[in-house]
Design an enzyme around this catalytic site. Structure first.
Site, PDB file in Angstrom:
ATOM      1  N   GLU A  89       0.826  -1.214   0.000  1.00 41.60           N
ATOM      2  CA  GLU A  89       0.000   0.000   0.000  1.00 41.60           C
ATOM      3  C   GLU A  89       0.859   1.262   0.000  1.00 41.60           C
ATOM      4  O   GLU A  89       1.732   1.420   0.853  1.00 41.60           O
ATOM      5  CB  GLU A  89      -0.899  -0.027   1.256  1.00 41.60           C
ATOM      6  CG  GLU A  89      -1.928   1.079   1.268  1.00 41.60           C
ATOM      7  CD  GLU A  89      -2.857   1.014   2.491  1.00 41.60           C
ATOM      8  OE1 GLU A  89      -2.968  -0.065   3.120  1.00 41.60           O
ATOM      9  OE2 GLU A  89      -3.447   2.044   2.817  1.00 41.60           O
ATOM     10  N   LYS A 294      -7.036  -0.639  11.708  1.00 44.40           N
ATOM     11  CA  LYS A 294      -6.435  -1.114  10.451  1.00 44.40           C
ATOM     12  C   LYS A 294      -5.237  -0.223  10.121  1.00 44.40           C
ATOM     13  O   LYS A 294      -4.198  -0.702   9.683  1.00 44.40           O
ATOM     14  CB  LYS A 294      -7.478  -1.101   9.325  1.00 44.40           C
ATOM     15  CG  LYS A 294      -6.997  -1.756   8.033  1.00 44.40           C
ATOM     16  CD  LYS A 294      -6.256  -0.823   7.105  1.00 44.40           C
ATOM     17  CE  LYS A 294      -5.817  -1.526   5.833  1.00 44.40           C
ATOM     18  NZ  LYS A 294      -4.977  -0.673   4.978  1.00 44.40           N
ATOM     19  N   ASP A 310       4.913 -14.183  11.970  1.00 44.20           N
ATOM     20  CA  ASP A 310       3.559 -14.657  11.689  1.00 44.20           C
ATOM     21  C   ASP A 310       2.578 -13.504  11.900  1.00 44.20           C
ATOM     22  O   ASP A 310       2.169 -13.217  13.023  1.00 44.20           O
ATOM     23  CB  ASP A 310       3.253 -15.833  12.630  1.00 44.20           C
ATOM     24  CG  ASP A 310       1.909 -16.474  12.346  1.00 44.20           C
ATOM     25  OD1 ASP A 310       1.052 -15.817  11.725  1.00 44.20           O
ATOM     26  OD2 ASP A 310       1.724 -17.633  12.762  1.00 44.20           O
ATOM     27  N   HIS A 408      -4.103  11.867  -0.766  1.00 53.95           N
ATOM     28  CA  HIS A 408      -4.424  10.756  -1.660  1.00 53.95           C
ATOM     29  C   HIS A 408      -4.640  11.246  -3.082  1.00 53.95           C
ATOM     30  O   HIS A 408      -4.347  10.536  -4.027  1.00 53.95           O
ATOM     31  CB  HIS A 408      -5.679  10.043  -1.159  1.00 53.95           C
ATOM     32  CG  HIS A 408      -5.338   8.879  -0.296  1.00 53.95           C
ATOM     33  ND1 HIS A 408      -6.092   7.753  -0.210  1.00 53.95           N
ATOM     34  CD2 HIS A 408      -4.284   8.669   0.511  1.00 53.95           C
ATOM     35  CE1 HIS A 408      -5.527   6.905   0.612  1.00 53.95           C
ATOM     36  NE2 HIS A 408      -4.429   7.446   1.069  1.00 53.95           N
TER      37      HIS A 408
HETATM   38  P1  NAD Z   1      10.408 -22.959  16.561  1.00 51.77           P
HETATM   39  O1  NAD Z   1       9.598 -24.183  16.456  1.00 51.77           O
HETATM   40  O2  NAD Z   1      11.407 -22.758  15.520  1.00 51.77           O
HETATM   41  O3  NAD Z   1      11.045 -22.996  18.021  1.00 51.77           O
HETATM   42  C1  NAD Z   1      11.862 -22.091  18.609  1.00 51.77           C
HETATM   43  C2  NAD Z   1      12.879 -22.949  19.332  1.00 51.77           C
HETATM   44  O4  NAD Z   1      14.133 -22.348  19.113  1.00 51.77           O
HETATM   45  C3  NAD Z   1      12.722 -23.030  20.831  1.00 51.77           C
HETATM   46  O5  NAD Z   1      11.903 -24.094  21.211  1.00 51.77           O
HETATM   47  C4  NAD Z   1      14.164 -23.188  21.309  1.00 51.77           C
HETATM   48  O6  NAD Z   1      14.525 -24.544  21.456  1.00 51.77           O
HETATM   49  C5  NAD Z   1      15.005 -22.639  20.175  1.00 51.77           C
HETATM   50  N1  NAD Z   1      15.742 -21.381  20.507  1.00 51.77           N
HETATM   51  C6  NAD Z   1      17.018 -21.112  20.185  1.00 51.77           C
HETATM   52  N2  NAD Z   1      17.388 -19.889  20.617  1.00 51.77           N
HETATM   53  C7  NAD Z   1      16.324 -19.376  21.230  1.00 51.77           C
HETATM   54  C8  NAD Z   1      16.063 -18.133  21.871  1.00 51.77           C
HETATM   55  N3  NAD Z   1      16.993 -17.173  22.000  1.00 51.77           N
HETATM   56  N4  NAD Z   1      14.826 -17.927  22.351  1.00 51.77           N
HETATM   57  C9  NAD Z   1      13.875 -18.881  22.240  1.00 51.77           C
HETATM   58  N5  NAD Z   1      14.074 -20.069  21.661  1.00 51.77           N
HETATM   59  C10 NAD Z   1      15.277 -20.318  21.149  1.00 51.77           C
HETATM   60  O7  NAD Z   1       9.508 -21.672  16.627  1.00 51.77           O
HETATM   61  P2  NAD Z   1       8.248 -21.386  17.478  1.00 51.77           P
HETATM   62  O8  NAD Z   1       8.403 -19.994  17.900  1.00 51.77           O
HETATM   63  O9  NAD Z   1       7.987 -22.396  18.543  1.00 51.77           O
HETATM   64  O10 NAD Z   1       7.076 -21.515  16.396  1.00 51.77           O
HETATM   65  C11 NAD Z   1       6.812 -20.479  15.504  1.00 51.77           C
HETATM   66  C12 NAD Z   1       6.114 -21.011  14.251  1.00 51.77           C
HETATM   67  O11 NAD Z   1       4.918 -21.696  14.575  1.00 51.77           O
HETATM   68  C13 NAD Z   1       5.706 -19.911  13.333  1.00 51.77           C
HETATM   69  O12 NAD Z   1       6.098 -20.254  12.023  1.00 51.77           O
HETATM   70  C14 NAD Z   1       4.170 -19.904  13.417  1.00 51.77           C
HETATM   71  O13 NAD Z   1       3.607 -19.448  12.218  1.00 51.77           O
HETATM   72  C15 NAD Z   1       3.875 -21.340  13.683  1.00 51.77           C
HETATM   73  N6  NAD Z   1       2.578 -21.707  14.309  1.00 51.77           N
HETATM   74  C16 NAD Z   1       1.705 -20.778  14.773  1.00 51.77           C
HETATM   75  C17 NAD Z   1       0.518 -21.163  15.377  1.00 51.77           C
HETATM   76  C18 NAD Z   1      -0.411 -20.117  15.929  1.00 51.77           C
HETATM   77  O14 NAD Z   1      -0.089 -18.949  15.896  1.00 51.77           O
HETATM   78  N7  NAD Z   1      -1.580 -20.457  16.453  1.00 51.77           N
HETATM   79  C19 NAD Z   1       0.229 -22.512  15.532  1.00 51.77           C
HETATM   80  C20 NAD Z   1       1.152 -23.451  15.056  1.00 51.77           C
HETATM   81  C21 NAD Z   1       2.321 -23.035  14.452  1.00 51.77           C
END
Ligand code: NAD
Length: 452
Positions: A89, A294, A310, A408
């Site tokens: 946008e 928004k 996300d 705009h």
């Molecule tokens: P991830 O699975 O990659 O896990 C992060 C991992 O990184 C941690 O468990 C830890 O072991 C490690 N890590 C290393 N350095 C770290 C630090 N400094 N701080 C924290 N952890 C560290 O990521 P996530 O955050 O668990 O999952 C994010 C993903 O899940 C996104 O892609 C999201 O879109 C997706 N997701 C979202 C939903 C929802 O929003 N409802 C549901 C399911 C999946």
């Protein structure tokens, strides 16, 4: 611009918008110390190669692209930031930069973030006595928490991990159910996968304790324990002077106010009063509040996307939080202090990460983080909250001064000029003539162009 070290480290860059993309990239590269490869990746359209894309989601056949712009002027907690924003946008990046510039005169943004604590939920159904079951879970809380002791050693190494467990009864149209909630400090991650693994680990034991059946085990996107806040002041004189400039620039058009002869102070006062009225409108009317929020999300999403986060998670959390009082309200607040200066603040849950998800797998997201220079998810949340506030203020202020329409209009005129076939300098000429004539149409753009 650029040049000596001190210049390179400030985000206050006047004239940045007048430069070519490659000149801007050179300045940003210097600011963020991007290496040649990173700069090349940004300059080349589409930094994501097909192999990486194919690993990110299913059934990949290609990719889409968004422009990345840099918002300038952001000073947050005394630190200068150049903010990468990915959005389709027009006007968003310019508006954020402008609001940040005006706020800079009063010291910029002050932002904070709570510990990055996310909530995971376990739904237990088919329980005979929900209240008793909730009590039983709470009695075995220590045991359940111990089950998670070594579950994520990396997270623990960075100081994160499970923090608390609570249980409550939910009365629904389909009968009562038990909801167990696990609170986890996820440090720099968004936390969805990390928490889901923990929920899977304790759910079977909760089923044993309660005699029910576990159905959903999933993170909540209403991250009320992971809040970001930002505040800024826009001074009356600064706004007054700026409003006069805007009206001057648009000369040839009706000034938005009949009071063009008003002083800088009076202009500022009027702008502030009208921003406040615009805010009250939003805070008390859901149709307006939705559009108002928004505008805030224009900024928040653009940085969230740039950094590979996300944005659906952030969006759903933000709008849900806007309605947390039972009434859908503005995510921002505005008030006037005794000196008549405008104060703005924002508060919302922001589950954004610097690790996990696409934040490290998407090469451009990695570079965006480097440009921002954020060291933690909390710092990123502070920046994003500040951009959201800036974006919202910019929209209210534009409407309160010359009306969004005038700004705009110029953009609309420029789109018409391009559609008529104008190129390079011709575009500006066609736009200026159409505005001066107050005749902004596709037909007129074509005529002017033909007459050149
Ligand atoms: P991830 O699975 O990659 O896990 C992060 C991992 O990184 C941690 O468990 C830890 O072991 C490690 N890590 C290393 N350095 C770290 C630090 N400094 N701080 C924290 N952890 C560290 O990521 P996530 O955050 O668990 O999952 C994010 C993903 O899940 C996104 O892609 C999201 O879109 C997706 N997701 C979202 C939903 C929802 O929003 N409802 C549901 C399911 C999946």
């Amino acid at each position: 611009m650029g040049g000596d070290e001190k210049m390179a480290r400030t985000s206050a860059m006047s004239g940045f918008h007048t430069l070519s993309p490659s000149e801007r990239l050179r300045i940003v590269s210097e600011f963020a110390q991007l290496d040649d490869e990173e700069a090349k990746l940004l300059a080349k359209a589409g930094g994501l190669d097909m192999d990486t894309a194919n690993r990110m989601i299913e059934n990949v056949i290609g990719e889409t692209q968004l422009p990345m712009g840099i918002a300038t002027n952001f000073l947050i907690n005394g630190k200068d930031y150049l903010v990468p924003m990915c959005i389709e946008e027009p006007s968003v990046v310019a508006a954020a930069s402008k609001a940040a510039k005006l706020a800079r005169e009063a010291g910029g943004f002050r932002a904070s973030a709570t510990d990055p604590i996310m909530i995971g939920q376990i739904q237990i159904v088919d329980v005979a006595d929900c209240a008793k079951a909730a009590e039983a879970v709470m009695q075995l809380k220590d045991e359940l928490m111990h089950m998670l002791d070594n579950i994520d050693p990396i997270l623990a190494k960075y100081g994160g991990g499970p923090r608390d467990l609570r249980a409550r009864v939910l009365k629904t149209d389909g009968g009562c159910m038990l909801i167990a909630e696990l609170l986890v400090d996820v440090r720099d991650a968004m936390g969805a996968n990390a928490i889901n693994t923990m929920l899977e680990t304790i759910a079977p034991r909760i089923v044993e304790i309660t005699g029910g059946r576990s159905l959903l085990r999933i993170i909540s996107n209403l991250a009320t324990e992971r809040m970001a806040r930002a505040e800024a002041v826009w001074k009356k004189n600064v706004l007054g002077e700026d409003a006069i400039r805007i009206i001057g620039r648009l000369s040839g058009e009706e000034p938005a106010r009949p009071s063009a002869a008003l002083s800088r102070e009076a202009f500022g006062e009027q702008a502030i009063n009208d921003v406040l009225r615009a805010f009250w409108f939003a805070d008390h009317d859901q149709h307006r509040a939705t559009t108002h929020n928004k505008g805030t999300m224009n900024g928040i999403d653009a940085v969230t996307i740039a950094t590979g986060n996300d944005w659906r998670a952030v969006e759903s959390g933000a709008h849900s939080y806007a309605a947390i009082s039972g009434r859908y309200r503005s995510l921002t607040k505005y008030w006037k202090d005794r000196d008549g200066n405008l104060h703005g603040s924002i508060e919302l849950p922001l589950a954004v990460a610097t690790i996990g998800g696409a934040t490290r797998t998407h090469p451009i997201a990695k570079i965006a983080q480097k440009i921002l220079g954020v060291k933690s998810s909390q710092e990123l949340a502070q920046v994003i909250a500040s951009v959201g506030l800036a974006q919202n203020f910019a929209a209210l202020y534009a409407m309160a001064t010359t009306g969004l329409q005038a700004g705009h209009m110029k953009l609309h005129a420029s789109n018409l000029a391009v559609m008529a076939g104008a190129k390079g300098e011709q575009i500006d000429k066609v736009v200026q003539q159409m505005i001066a004539e107050k005749n902004i149409s596709a037909a007129r753009a074509k005529e002017i162009l033909e007459g050149m």
